[in-house]
Design a protein around this motif. Sequence first.
Motif, PDB file in Angstrom:
ATOM      1  N   GLY A 339       0.801  -1.210   0.000  1.00 12.71           N
ATOM      2  CA  GLY A 339       0.000   0.000   0.000  1.00 12.71           C
ATOM      3  C   GLY A 339       0.836   1.263   0.000  1.00 12.71           C
ATOM      4  N   THR A 340       0.156   2.393   0.232  1.00 11.17           N
ATOM      5  CA  THR A 340       0.783   3.711   0.232  1.00 11.17           C
ATOM      6  C   THR A 340       0.949   4.202   1.664  1.00 11.17           C
ATOM      7  OG1 THR A 340      -0.258   4.250  -1.877  1.00 11.17           O
ATOM      8  CG2 THR A 340       0.602   6.084  -0.588  1.00 11.17           C
ATOM      9  N   LEU A 341       2.152   4.630   2.002  1.00 13.43           N
ATOM     10  CA  LEU A 341       2.460   5.153   3.332  1.00 13.43           C
ATOM     11  C   LEU A 341       2.546   6.671   3.253  1.00 13.43           C
ATOM     12  CD1 LEU A 341       3.328   4.695   6.310  1.00 13.43           C
ATOM     13  CD2 LEU A 341       5.677   4.468   5.467  1.00 13.43           C
ATOM     14  N   THR A 342       1.761   7.362   4.058  1.00 13.34           N
ATOM     15  CA  THR A 342       1.795   8.821   4.072  1.00 13.34           C
ATOM     16  C   THR A 342       1.632   9.312   5.509  1.00 13.34           C
ATOM     17  OG1 THR A 342       0.850  10.821   3.066  1.00 13.34           O
ATOM     18  CG2 THR A 342      -0.685   9.086   3.688  1.00 13.34           C
ATOM     19  N   TYR A 343       1.777  10.612   5.672  1.00 18.96           N
ATOM     20  CA  TYR A 343       1.756  11.194   7.019  1.00 18.96           C
ATOM     21  C   TYR A 343       1.001  12.518   6.996  1.00 18.96           C
ATOM     22  CZ  TYR A 343       3.444  13.248  11.416  1.00 18.96           C
ATOM     23  OH  TYR A 343       3.529  13.839  12.645  1.00 18.96           O
ATOM     24  N   PHE A 355      -3.472  -1.206  -1.129  1.00 21.57           N
ATOM     25  CA  PHE A 355      -3.722  -1.186  -2.565  1.00 21.57           C
ATOM     26  C   PHE A 355      -4.920  -2.046  -2.961  1.00 21.57           C
ATOM     27  CE2 PHE A 355       1.009  -0.276  -3.524  1.00 21.57           C
ATOM     28  CZ  PHE A 355       0.755   1.082  -3.623  1.00 21.57           C
ATOM     29  N   TYR A 356      -5.077  -3.195  -2.307  1.00 22.12           N
ATOM     30  CA  TYR A 356      -5.962  -4.226  -2.829  1.00 22.12           C
ATOM     31  C   TYR A 356      -7.193  -4.504  -1.971  1.00 22.12           C
ATOM     32  CZ  TYR A 356      -1.586  -4.909  -5.351  1.00 22.12           C
ATOM     33  OH  TYR A 356      -0.455  -4.701  -6.088  1.00 22.12           O
ATOM     34  N   ARG A 357      -7.500  -3.642  -1.049  1.00 24.29           N
ATOM     35  CA  ARG A 357      -8.728  -3.783  -0.262  1.00 24.29           C
ATOM     36  C   ARG A 357      -9.255  -2.407   0.124  1.00 24.29           C
ATOM     37  NH1 ARG A 357      -6.034  -6.123   5.340  1.00 24.29           N
ATOM     38  NH2 ARG A 357      -4.471  -6.966   3.918  1.00 24.29           N
ATOM     39  N   ASN A 358     -10.485  -2.339   0.561  1.00 27.48           N
ATOM     40  CA  ASN A 358     -11.138  -1.047   0.814  1.00 27.48           C
ATOM     41  C   ASN A 358     -10.885  -0.557   2.251  1.00 27.48           C
ATOM     42  OD1 ASN A 358     -12.677  -2.983   2.091  1.00 27.48           O
ATOM     43  ND2 ASN A 358     -14.645  -2.036   1.615  1.00 27.48           N
ATOM     44  N   ASN A 405      -7.095   0.868  -4.519  1.00 28.79           N
ATOM     45  CA  ASN A 405      -6.586   2.218  -4.266  1.00 28.79           C
ATOM     46  C   ASN A 405      -5.219   2.375  -4.922  1.00 28.79           C
ATOM     47  OD1 ASN A 405      -8.817   2.803  -2.375  1.00 28.79           O
ATOM     48  ND2 ASN A 405      -7.766   1.348  -1.045  1.00 28.79           N
ATOM     49  N   LEU A 406      -5.091   3.352  -5.797  1.00 34.30           N
ATOM     50  CA  LEU A 406      -3.852   3.506  -6.562  1.00 34.30           C
ATOM     51  C   LEU A 406      -2.769   4.228  -5.774  1.00 34.30           C
ATOM     52  CD1 LEU A 406      -5.367   4.471 -10.030  1.00 34.30           C
ATOM     53  CD2 LEU A 406      -4.549   2.236  -9.278  1.00 34.30           C
ATOM     54  N   ARG A 407      -3.112   5.366  -5.183  1.00 35.67           N
ATOM     55  CA  ARG A 407      -2.160   6.158  -4.388  1.00 35.67           C
ATOM     56  C   ARG A 407      -2.954   7.129  -3.534  1.00 35.67           C
ATOM     57  NH1 ARG A 407      -1.732   7.407  -9.648  1.00 35.67           N
ATOM     58  NH2 ARG A 407       0.103   6.072  -9.854  1.00 35.67           N
ATOM     59  N   SER A 408      -2.323   7.631  -2.478  1.00 37.34           N
ATOM     60  CA  SER A 408      -3.038   8.540  -1.585  1.00 37.34           C
ATOM     61  C   SER A 408      -2.072   9.553  -0.982  1.00 37.34           C
ATOM     62  CB  SER A 408      -3.745   7.759  -0.469  1.00 37.34           C
ATOM     63  OG  SER A 408      -2.807   7.051   0.323  1.00 37.34           O
ATOM     64  N   ALA A 409      -2.660  10.635  -0.485  1.00 38.04           N
ATOM     65  CA  ALA A 409      -1.888  11.682   0.185  1.00 38.04           C
ATOM     66  C   ALA A 409      -2.756  12.284   1.280  1.00 38.04           C
ATOM     67  CB  ALA A 409      -1.456  12.753  -0.805  1.00 38.04           C
ATOM     68  N   GLN A 418      -6.658   8.268  -4.708  1.00 43.09           N
ATOM     69  CA  GLN A 418      -6.988   7.998  -6.106  1.00 43.09           C
ATOM     70  C   GLN A 418      -7.469   6.559  -6.228  1.00 43.09           C
ATOM     71  OE1 GLN A 418      -3.867   8.612  -8.975  1.00 43.09           O
ATOM     72  NE2 GLN A 418      -5.173   8.045 -10.699  1.00 43.09           N
ATOM     73  N   SER A 419      -8.700   6.420  -6.658  1.00 46.82           N
ATOM     74  CA  SER A 419      -9.319   5.100  -6.723  1.00 46.82           C
ATOM     75  C   SER A 419      -9.001   4.399  -8.031  1.00 46.82           C
ATOM     76  CB  SER A 419     -10.837   5.236  -6.572  1.00 46.82           C
ATOM     77  OG  SER A 419     -11.467   3.977  -6.703  1.00 46.82           O
ATOM     78  N   GLY A 420      -8.994   3.084  -7.973  1.00 45.61           N
ATOM     79  CA  GLY A 420      -8.777   2.282  -9.164  1.00 45.61           C
ATOM     80  C   GLY A 420     -10.036   1.607  -9.664  1.00 45.61           C
TER      81      GLY A 420
END
Length: 456
Positions: A339-343, A355-358, A405-409, A418-420
């Motif tokens: 998945g995407t790691l953000t802060y 990435f692969y679940r809601n 889920n493609l990427r997030s911020a 950003q949804s896939g």
Amino acid sequence: MKLNIKLQNVFLEMVCFLYIILFTYAAISKLIDFENFQTQLGQSPLLSAYAASISFLVIFAELGLVVALSLRVSRIKALYLSVGLMTVFTTYIILILNFSSFIPCSCGGILEKLGWNEHLIFNLFFIFIGSCSLLLHQYDKKGIISLLLIVVSSVLFVVFLFLSSEDTMKKQNPFIRRFTPNVASRTLTKNLNNYGFYFAGHSKGNIYLGNTISPLTIIEFDSTLQHKKQYSIQLTPDTLPFRAVKTKILGAHFFLYDGSIPIIYRGLVSDWKATIWVTKKPYFTTLQPIDSTLCVFRGQQLGTYENILGTIALDDSLKIRKQKHLLQKQIDGIFDTDGTLTYSEGLKKIVYTYFYRNQFIVADTALQLVHHVTTIDTTTRAKLKVVRVKKSGDSKLAAPPYTVNLRSAAFNELLFNQSGLRGRYESKKNWDHASIIDVYDITNKIYLSSIKRNYK
């Protein structure tokens, strides 16, 4: 002064005839363009959760009232219900105008050309002539009470749908997006002439881009994208066998890392010189700086190679903390927890989006779980086909993954994801020419709205 019976009947028939024309035209317009009608209801800020059932119910109600108004035996009762239906439409418009962040339209034909205020006046006119006709026919206590009951019941019905739909959309969303128009617009563009750039960070109003092709090059733009500067990062030492270097900029500092080598460089953006900050441990696959002395990373558990989250802190001494229970294994603990790691600097919270679940998880900087948040799609379990290669022992995907889920911020209390996946009432044509960003309230664990950004 009472009108004679003949004039009352003529007026009643005229009003019924106007209602018949209105409902016939409205129902046929909706049937001709039913997909668009249902889509607009689905994106309504008030009735999204009930779009499927309401789209059929409205058409059946309009056609049913046309038949009932045409029959003398049922004309009066049908007129009461017609006034009630127009009250439903009018209450919907009032709620849209006063309690909605954006104003859609779900009408058809020439009625779609009317503005909402004109539409409100149009509806009120029909309620007025319908009420007058009923009161002229039966101007007594029973008639007045019946009319009031119809009107009040209609208002309460729409209010109930609005409140329950809001709760469903925010907490139990059946994958129906609410697109907010004009909330985001492309104001400035810059042709980079290169596909290797990525967003490295920002500082003091400047935007920084890294480059995967030239990993030690940093491009700086001001907020107008008019002024550009290029910098070269100087490493000491500069002989390490990196494979895929990434740079992250946070305030006055920048961090340079690879992950395949357990070494992190740190330096100042004032001179772009970096020295080794952390060495020898740990290995990691992604890194997110939190402040100048603390980073969160995703690595792999020794022995199982399953993904884990951890933090690296170095001030007076090196402190490494790992939390192997934050990421929840479903299949193999590797691909399914990617998945995407953000802060979120505003909330001081770590956000990890699968990435692969809601789902995305929210944790504090001590790696303590705050809560899980479910995204609006319905993929609760990762749809992956994972195989293990006997010869090497490596795990690989045997089929293309079903990416949710493609990427997030994260920014303050908001997560931009950003949804896939295409939601209900969304055409494939729009998805082929746009990217969809869903916005969530991290603190309150709710979906807020979606933004559609066209590629051109």
